[in-house]
Design an enzyme around this catalytic site. Structure first.
Site, PDB file in Angstrom:
ATOM      1  N   LYS A 202       0.828  -1.211   0.000  1.00  0.00           N
ATOM      2  CA  LYS A 202       0.000   0.000   0.000  1.00  0.00           C
ATOM      3  C   LYS A 202       0.870   1.273   0.000  1.00  0.00           C
ATOM      4  O   LYS A 202       2.086   1.207  -0.008  1.00  0.00           O
ATOM      5  CB  LYS A 202      -0.940  -0.032   1.201  1.00  0.00           C
ATOM      6  CG  LYS A 202      -1.890  -1.244   1.199  1.00  0.00           C
ATOM      7  CD  LYS A 202      -2.805  -1.196   0.008  1.00  0.00           C
ATOM      8  CE  LYS A 202      -3.922  -2.219  -0.062  1.00  0.00           C
ATOM      9  NZ  LYS A 202      -3.831  -3.488   0.577  1.00  0.00           N
TER      10      LYS A 202
HETATM   11  C1  LIG Z   1      -9.896  -3.475  -1.032  1.00  0.00           C
HETATM   12  C2  LIG Z   1      -9.247  -4.113   0.156  1.00  0.00           C
HETATM   13  N1  LIG Z   1      -9.942  -4.183   1.298  1.00  0.00           N
HETATM   14  C3  LIG Z   1      -9.394  -4.730   2.406  1.00  0.00           C
HETATM   15  C4  LIG Z   1      -8.119  -5.250   2.415  1.00  0.00           C
HETATM   16  C5  LIG Z   1      -7.572  -5.889   3.648  1.00  0.00           C
HETATM   17  O1  LIG Z   1      -6.500  -5.168   4.175  1.00  0.00           O
HETATM   18  P1  LIG Z   1      -5.385  -5.906   5.073  1.00  0.00           P
HETATM   19  O2  LIG Z   1      -4.554  -6.751   4.167  1.00  0.00           O
HETATM   20  O3  LIG Z   1      -4.619  -4.765   5.679  1.00  0.00           O
HETATM   21  O4  LIG Z   1      -6.100  -6.707   6.093  1.00  0.00           O
HETATM   22  C6  LIG Z   1      -7.368  -5.185   1.252  1.00  0.00           C
HETATM   23  C7  LIG Z   1      -6.000  -5.728   1.249  1.00  0.00           C
HETATM   24  O5  LIG Z   1      -5.297  -5.833   0.312  1.00  0.00           O
HETATM   25  C8  LIG Z   1      -7.940  -4.612   0.091  1.00  0.00           C
HETATM   26  O6  LIG Z   1      -7.256  -4.542  -1.066  1.00  0.00           O
END
Ligand SMILES: Cc1ncc(COP(=O)(O)O)c(C=O)c1O
Length: 404
Positions: A202
């Site tokens: 990210k």
């Molecule tokens: C659109 C979206 N929502 C939620 C998440 C979940 O985030 P995390 O990996 O920090 O749990 C991601 C992770 O890539 C994502 O791309």
């Protein structure tokens, strides 16, 4: 573009020399000495978790994205769960969301024993289509959970109006969109709750980590309790005020982000503007290179947004080529370009198929797009040379498959 096969360089997938020696990943973190020092300082301090760095990171983050309150979580997924809880989702309730996302967006609804209701996406942005959302609203709708796919903000004003009309909250999954703008406003202060992720691919990373921003004090308070077992105060507050008493007032989890991670987050946040500028430059370079390139459609950008470019998803028009997306994907990987696919639509995962009886064909725009999508490498540590390698490899592979 040349269509003469005699002039074409052999593709690496056919035994030719790969365009790059080493694989270029589709995304990765960039850390510098200041980031490392920030973490080391915390390791030498009294607080490894839920100390002063948590509040510092949350305040700096809220100020940067234009939200009144920011509540950190141990991941974007945990942050989504917090938002689903704070929105009051429970058994019998529905949340309308998009199939064109990572499964965590819909899973947070299931964690609350509520029902995700999918609505199809717009052809241009692959973001939730407000008209489709309107068709799915019912008396059970308690939330609309929209994703800013690839970093392009969703139609927030339209969705807000629909959510308000239904007495529901708008949750924006902005895990791709830190630093994006919508109609001159920053993503983070627009929806009822906005969710971010700090996974290494990210715009800024804390290893794992997430955040919810909101302008609503009560939602912020609920989110804070939810991430700390549902307890009304934090250990550090009790230590500093010399008190032992605490109460658990709701059923929460341990979703806390550590001071170690928050120190990294503060240091990374200082570089966000530079990172965004780099991503926008890469996107501009790709846009210019792929304009008019037969067989490929570059991502579209609506005039009212300034995207954050977490991903750069191109669409392969196989009807114009002698190969399909899978062949082109394999050929690009063989050239050492770390392409990826975002996303297998959520309703097509076996868990969702089995539990909700999806057969395929329910969301034609998302499903058609899935057959065409390839994400090209996009991260702020990429050099101009890396971007040129990606462009060169795409052109090399497409030249081979172009039917003319
Ligand atoms: C659109 C979206 N929502 C939620 C998440 C979940 O985030 P995390 O990996 O920090 O749990 C991601 C992770 O890539 C994502 O791309």
């Amino acid at each position: 573009m040349s269509t003469s096969p005699t002039k074409l360089e052999p593709l690496a997938v056919h035994g030719g020399t790969p365009l790059r020696e080493k694989l270029l990943p589709y995304g990765r973190q960039t850390l510098d000495e200041n980031d490392i020092q920030a973490v080391v300082e915390v390791l030498k301090s009294d607080w490894l978790t839920t100390g002063p760095k948590v509040g510092e990171f949350e305040e700096a983050f809220a100020a940067r994205v234009g939200g009144k309150f920011a509540v950190s979580f141990s991941s974007g997924t945990a942050a989504l769960h917090g938002a689903a809880f704070a929105a009051g989702l429970g058994p019998g309730d529905e949340a309308i969301t998009t199939p064109m996302t990572f499964c965590a967006t819909a899973n947070c609804v299931l964690y609350q024993r509520a029902t995700p209701v999918f609505a199809d996406v717009c052809e241009d942005t692959l973001n939730l289509d407000p008209r489709e959302v309107s068709r799915k609203v019912s008396s059970r709708t308690k939330a609309v959970i929209a994703v800013d796919y690839a970093g392009h903000p969703v139609a927030l004003d339209e969705l807000r109006q629909i959510a308000e009309g239904a007495g529901a909250l708008l949750i924006e999954d902005a895990c791709h969109a830190l630093g994006a703008e919508y109609r001159g406003r920053r993503v983070g202060g627009i929806a009822d709750m906005t969710v971010f992720s700090f996974h290494p691919v990210k715009h800024l990373t804390t290893g794992e980590g997430g955040m919810v921003t909101t302008n609503d004090r009560k939602l912020a308070e609920t989110l804070r309790r939810f991430r700390n077992h549902g307890i009304s105060s934090e250990a550090r507050q009790r230590q500093e005020s010399g008190q032992w008493f605490y109460e658990m007032v709701l059923l929460g989890f341990n979703y806390r982000l550590t001071d170690i991670a928050c120190a990294l987050g503060i240091s990374q946040l200082e570089k966000l503007d530079d990172n965004l500028a780099q991503r926008r430059e890469i996107a501009a370079r790709y846009n210019a290179a792929f304009k008019g390139e037969p067989g490929v459609i570059a991502p579209s950008v609506r005039p009212e947004v300034n995207p954050a470019w977490h991903l750069y998803p191109i669409r392969i028009e196989s009807a114009k080529l002698r190969g399909d997306r899978a062949q082109i994907f394999r050929a690009l990987r063989a050239e050492n370009i770390g392409v990826n696919v975002h996303y297998i639509p959520v309703h097509r995962h076996p868990y969702y198929r089995d539990h909700f009886a999806f057969r395929g064909g329910e969301f034609p725009v998302a499903e058609r797009a899935y057959e065409q999508l390839i994400s090209l490498p996009m991260f702020h540590g990429m050099s101009d040379g890396d971007a040129e390698d990606v462009i060169g490899a795409v052109k090399k592979v497409l030249s081979y498959y172009y039917a003319g």
